[in-house]
Design an enzyme around this catalytic site. Structure first.
Site, PDB file in Angstrom:
ATOM      1  CG  ASP A   1      -1.890  -1.177   1.195  1.00  0.00           C
ATOM      2  OD1 ASP A   1      -2.248  -1.642   0.103  1.00  0.00           O
ATOM      3  OD2 ASP A   1      -2.243  -1.659   2.289  1.00  0.00           O
TER       4      ASP A   1
ATOM      5  CE  LYS B   1       2.466  -2.366  -4.346  1.00  0.00           C
ATOM      6  NZ  LYS B   1       2.089  -1.993  -2.969  1.00  0.00           N
TER       7      LYS B   1
ATOM      8  N   GLY C   1      -4.515  -4.228  -3.851  1.00  0.00           N
ATOM      9  CA  GLY C   1      -5.525  -3.207  -4.122  1.00  0.00           C
ATOM     10  C   GLY C   1      -4.782  -1.958  -4.522  1.00  0.00           C
ATOM     11  CG  HIS C   2      -2.083  -1.957  -7.047  1.00  0.00           C
ATOM     12  ND1 HIS C   2      -1.216  -2.560  -7.902  1.00  0.00           N
ATOM     13  CD2 HIS C   2      -1.767  -2.440  -5.807  1.00  0.00           C
ATOM     14  CE1 HIS C   2      -0.407  -3.367  -7.221  1.00  0.00           C
ATOM     15  NE2 HIS C   2      -0.733  -3.315  -5.957  1.00  0.00           N
ATOM     16  CB  THR C   3      -6.044   3.551  -4.933  1.00  0.00           C
ATOM     17  OG1 THR C   3      -6.227   2.563  -3.935  1.00  0.00           O
ATOM     18  CG2 THR C   3      -7.249   4.473  -4.996  1.00  0.00           C
TER      19      THR C   3
ATOM     20  CD  GLN D   1       0.801  -8.872  -2.622  1.00  0.00           C
ATOM     21  OE1 GLN D   1       1.441  -9.515  -3.436  1.00  0.00           O
ATOM     22  NE2 GLN D   1      -0.448  -8.537  -2.852  1.00  0.00           N
TER      23      GLN D   1
ATOM     24  CB  SER E   1      -7.197  -0.546  -1.723  1.00  0.00           C
ATOM     25  OG  SER E   1      -6.241   0.361  -1.315  1.00  0.00           O
TER      26      SER E   1
ATOM     27  CB  THR F   1      -9.683  -6.319   3.700  1.00  0.00           C
ATOM     28  OG1 THR F   1      -8.623  -5.508   4.216  1.00  0.00           O
ATOM     29  CG2 THR F   1      -9.105  -7.534   3.005  1.00  0.00           C
TER      30      THR F   1
ATOM     31  CE  LYS G   1      -1.562   7.902   1.358  1.00  0.00           C
ATOM     32  NZ  LYS G   1      -2.446   6.811   1.816  1.00  0.00           N
TER      33      LYS G   1
HETATM   34  P1  GDP Z   1      -0.766   0.360  -3.566  1.00  0.00           P
HETATM   35  O1  GDP Z   1      -1.349  -0.924  -3.090  1.00  0.00           O
HETATM   36  O2  GDP Z   1       0.702   0.453  -3.299  1.00  0.00           O
HETATM   37  O3  GDP Z   1      -1.094   0.678  -4.985  1.00  0.00           O
HETATM   38  O4  GDP Z   1      -1.441   1.502  -2.665  1.00  0.00           O
HETATM   39  P2  GDP Z   1      -3.006   1.625  -2.290  1.00  0.00           P
HETATM   40  O5  GDP Z   1      -3.759   2.096  -3.474  1.00  0.00           O
HETATM   41  O6  GDP Z   1      -3.485   0.409  -1.598  1.00  0.00           O
HETATM   42  O7  GDP Z   1      -2.930   2.727  -1.155  1.00  0.00           O
HETATM   43  C1  GDP Z   1      -2.394   3.979  -1.387  1.00  0.00           C
HETATM   44  C2  GDP Z   1      -3.454   5.038  -1.059  1.00  0.00           C
HETATM   45  O8  GDP Z   1      -2.847   6.311  -1.007  1.00  0.00           O
HETATM   46  C3  GDP Z   1      -4.545   5.162  -2.114  1.00  0.00           C
HETATM   47  O9  GDP Z   1      -5.736   5.568  -1.500  1.00  0.00           O
HETATM   48  C4  GDP Z   1      -4.012   6.259  -3.037  1.00  0.00           C
HETATM   49  O10 GDP Z   1      -5.053   6.956  -3.715  1.00  0.00           O
HETATM   50  C5  GDP Z   1      -3.356   7.150  -2.036  1.00  0.00           C
HETATM   51  N1  GDP Z   1      -2.186   7.899  -2.515  1.00  0.00           N
HETATM   52  C6  GDP Z   1      -1.197   7.510  -3.382  1.00  0.00           C
HETATM   53  N2  GDP Z   1      -0.249   8.458  -3.454  1.00  0.00           N
HETATM   54  C7  GDP Z   1      -0.628   9.453  -2.621  1.00  0.00           C
HETATM   55  C8  GDP Z   1      -0.046  10.697  -2.231  1.00  0.00           C
HETATM   56  O11 GDP Z   1       1.042  11.083  -2.652  1.00  0.00           O
HETATM   57  N3  GDP Z   1      -0.745  11.439  -1.316  1.00  0.00           N
HETATM   58  C9  GDP Z   1      -1.948  11.060  -0.809  1.00  0.00           C
HETATM   59  N4  GDP Z   1      -2.552  11.856   0.073  1.00  0.00           N
HETATM   60  N5  GDP Z   1      -2.514   9.898  -1.150  1.00  0.00           N
HETATM   61  C10 GDP Z   1      -1.866   9.113  -2.034  1.00  0.00           C
HETATM   62  P1  IMO Z   2      -0.877  -4.160  -2.291  1.00  0.00           P
HETATM   63  O1  IMO Z   2      -0.437  -4.665  -3.632  1.00  0.00           O
HETATM   64  C1  IMO Z   2      -0.945  -4.602   2.018  1.00  0.00           C
HETATM   65  C2  IMO Z   2      -1.067  -8.690   3.605  1.00  0.00           C
HETATM   66  C3  IMO Z   2      -2.330  -9.142   4.311  1.00  0.00           C
HETATM   67  C4  IMO Z   2      -1.735 -10.104   5.324  1.00  0.00           C
HETATM   68  C5  IMO Z   2      -0.604 -10.774   4.523  1.00  0.00           C
HETATM   69  C6  IMO Z   2      -0.986 -12.120   3.936  1.00  0.00           C
HETATM   70  O2  IMO Z   2      -2.174  -3.433  -2.328  1.00  0.00           O
HETATM   71  O3  IMO Z   2       0.217  -3.383  -1.643  1.00  0.00           O
HETATM   72  P2  IMO Z   2      -2.497 -12.815   1.854  1.00  0.00           P
HETATM   73  O4  IMO Z   2      -3.953 -12.564   1.588  1.00  0.00           O
HETATM   74  O5  IMO Z   2      -1.592 -12.234   0.814  1.00  0.00           O
HETATM   75  O6  IMO Z   2      -2.182 -14.233   2.155  1.00  0.00           O
HETATM   76  O7  IMO Z   2      -2.209 -12.021   3.229  1.00  0.00           O
HETATM   77  O8  IMO Z   2      -0.280  -9.866   3.486  1.00  0.00           O
HETATM   78  N1  IMO Z   2      -1.282  -8.171   2.218  1.00  0.00           N
HETATM   79  C7  IMO Z   2      -1.203  -6.866   1.898  1.00  0.00           C
HETATM   80  N2  IMO Z   2      -1.007  -5.776   2.673  1.00  0.00           N
HETATM   81  N3  IMO Z   2      -1.045  -4.471   0.682  1.00  0.00           N
HETATM   82  C8  IMO Z   2      -1.210  -5.557  -0.107  1.00  0.00           C
HETATM   83  O9  IMO Z   2      -1.161  -5.495  -1.442  1.00  0.00           O
HETATM   84  C9  IMO Z   2      -1.332  -6.826   0.496  1.00  0.00           C
HETATM   85  N4  IMO Z   2      -1.514  -8.083   0.029  1.00  0.00           N
HETATM   86  C10 IMO Z   2      -1.458  -8.894   1.097  1.00  0.00           C
HETATM   87  O10 IMO Z   2      -2.993  -8.054   4.924  1.00  0.00           O
HETATM   88  O11 IMO Z   2      -1.143  -9.394   6.372  1.00  0.00           O
HETATM   89 MG    MG Z   3      -2.888  -1.605  -1.833  1.00  0.00          MG
END
Ligand code: GDP
Ligand code: IMO
Ligand code: MG
Length: 433
Positions: A14, A17, A41-43, A225, A300, A302, A332
């Site tokens: 998270d 990416k 979960g990539h936002t 991850q 993003s 769960t 961020k």
């Molecule tokens: P990923 O799994 O690495 O793609 O990240 P996620 O999407 O799970 O979580 C990142 C969160 O931070 C999302 O809600 C994005 O929209 C948000 N985000 C990404 N870059 C920035 C940033 O530079 N600033 C802020 N405030 N939010 C960001």
């Molecule tokens: P992104 O790509 C954050 C965590 C789960 C748990 C552990 C094992 O969005 O960064 P799993 O379901 O993979 O067997 O769970 O890994 N986990 C993540 N945490 N971002 C993720 O993906 C994750 N994918 C798995 O919360 O602790």
């Molecule tokens: Mg994520």
């Protein structure tokens, strides 16, 4: 010139990416997911519109880009179709530009039930998985019993093998876990209509990538991850079941290391973790509340609250080495706006022996305490800033300190969730190796 760029998470996932992949794919021809599954979960936020992708590569919002789900990814055909349809509601069509490896292991209902049953049985020792069946699906791959995407092409053998594997799972689900059994006929009934929808996408994606490399196309490899969720290098057993560090790119695609030109480590300006496991800089105070609220730190995939903490530079330096990172993208940064002071953990101390330790074993994590450096915060808003020079002095100082500690450059800074909230310190496509 760097044609092929890997974008991976340096912390516990998270890191942002998806957003960075989306920004960099604008200038690329291919975007490739190489490990994990729909636990990710990539936002992406474009003009206030938010899209969360779990399985489909994030760069596909750009209409001329080709997406690859490579052999290292565990694929749920149902999730895939759900996402394709979701994208269509946003006028994004992936037909003829999304390809899935015939070698990708399938995730089916029995994997999900097993994931849930195991977590339940573990009770207080649960890992906090996403419940998407990821672990069991990778186990099947390693045990050489997995059904793979390519198996969908032969209905007859699929049905025979599915019945066998369901028997194997039901034995454990019912006898050992006291869980409800799954019915192979229902799985097959639901699976068959998905085959028509994805049949044309099933390819030898390794060959597609080799051709792309020979034709000098630009490729973005999108990690899921983060490095400390890696099955080998993470905080085992509180990890996922794939290699989210650099090795995953190579085994998960069939592209060799010589073809990877630049490796970008995406690093949140602070730390978060979802699920259980070691997290040395975790906070439980007002700063945690600040990160949660301002950073919207809820999963993003769960929706769970993410644990938050200060930036852990000990872990980050290890990530730099494990992944041979070329540079960092700090995301961020804007979430730190308004904090009176900011801390970076630069060492771990063993609370029993008072010794500084380099990197703990699994049993040692509970005995360590972070040692911090403290820096002044800033009051100015950094949200949406696009030029380094416009950042407050204290924010630039924080970035400089990260560079000093890690010994690699911060090449990109993200200053907000939107695609346009980004500072390109250097154009990473044009940095000489
Ligand atoms: P990923 O799994 O690495 O793609 O990240 P996620 O999407 O799970 O979580 C990142 C969160 O931070 C999302 O809600 C994005 O929209 C948000 N985000 C990404 N870059 C920035 C940033 O530079 N600033 C802020 N405030 N939010 C960001
Ligand atoms: P992104 O790509 C954050 C965590 C789960 C748990 C552990 C094992 O969005 O960064 P799993 O379901 O993979 O067997 O769970 O890994 N986990 C993540 N945490 N971002 C993720 O993906 C994750 N994918 C798995 O919360 O602790
Ligand atoms: Mg994520």
């Amino acid at each position: 010139m760097n044609k092929n760029i890997v974008i991976l998470g340096t912390q516990w996932g998270d890191e942002g990416k998806g957003k960075v992949v989306d920004c960099l794919t604008k200038d690329s021809s291919y975007v490739v997911r190489y490990q994990g599954g729909h636990n990710a979960g990539h936002t992406l936020v474009v003009n206030d519109k938010k899209i969360i992708l779990h399985l489909i590569p994030s760069g596909l919002l750009h209409k001329n880009v080709i997406g690859i789900i490579a052999n290292g990814v565990v694929v749920s055909p149902f999730e895939l179709i759900k996402e394709i349809k979701m994208l269509e509601t946003h006028n994004i069509f992936v037909h003829k530009r999304l390809f899935i490896s015939n070698s990708s292991p399938l995730i089916l209902q029995y994997h999900i039930e097993m994931d849930i049953a195991r977590e339940k049985k573990l009770g207080i020792s649960a890992l906090g998985t996403t419940g998407r069946g990821i672990g069991p699906a990778y186990e099947d791959k390693i045990a050489r019993r997995a059904l793979r995407i390519g198996d969908l092409k032969n209905e007859k053998t699929l049905s025979i093998r599915l019945e066998k594997i369901v028997n194997y799972y039901n034995h454990q689900l019912v006898s050992f876990y006291k869980h409800k059994p799954v019915d192979y006929k229902i799985i097959l009934r639901d699976l068959l209509p998905t085959i028509d929808l994805i049949y044309d996408m099933i390819k030898d994606t390794t060959s597609i990538l080799h051709t792309a490399i020979q034709s000098n196309k630009k490729i973005i490899f999108e990690g899921a991850q983060g490095s400390f969720l890696d099955i080998d290098h993470g905080t085992y057993p509180y990890v996922t079941s794939s290699n989210s560090t650099i090795g995953g790119v190579i085994t998960g695609t069939g592209v060799g290391s010589k073809s990877l030109d630049y490796i970008l480590g995406v690093t949140k300006a602070y730390s978060t973790r979802v699920g259980y496991g070691p997290f040395p800089t975790e906070l439980f105070d007002d700063v945690d509340k600040h990160f949660s609220k301002k950073g919207h730190e809820f999963g993003s995939t769960t929706g769970r609250k993410r644990r938050t903490g200060w930036l852990d530079a000990v872990a980050l330096c290890r990530s730099v080495r494990i992944n041979s990172l070329s540079g960092l993208c700090i995301t961020k940064l804007d979430v730190l706006d308004g904090l009176h002071e900011i801390k970076i953990c630069t060492a771990y101390k063993n609370i029993n022996t008072l010794e500084i330790i380099s990197f703990p074993d699994i049993d040692e994590w509970k005995n360590i305490e972070p040692i911090y450096e403290t820096y002044p915060g800033w009051n100015k808003k950094t949200l949406g800033i696009k030029k380094l020079i416009d950042l407050p002095y204290e924010a630039r100082n924080y970035i400089n300190r990260i560079e000093e500690i890690t010994q690699i450059p911060v090449d990109i800074i993200s200053t907000g969730p939107d695609r346009s909230d980004i500072i390109f310190v250097r154009d990473i496509f044009f940095i000489k190796k």
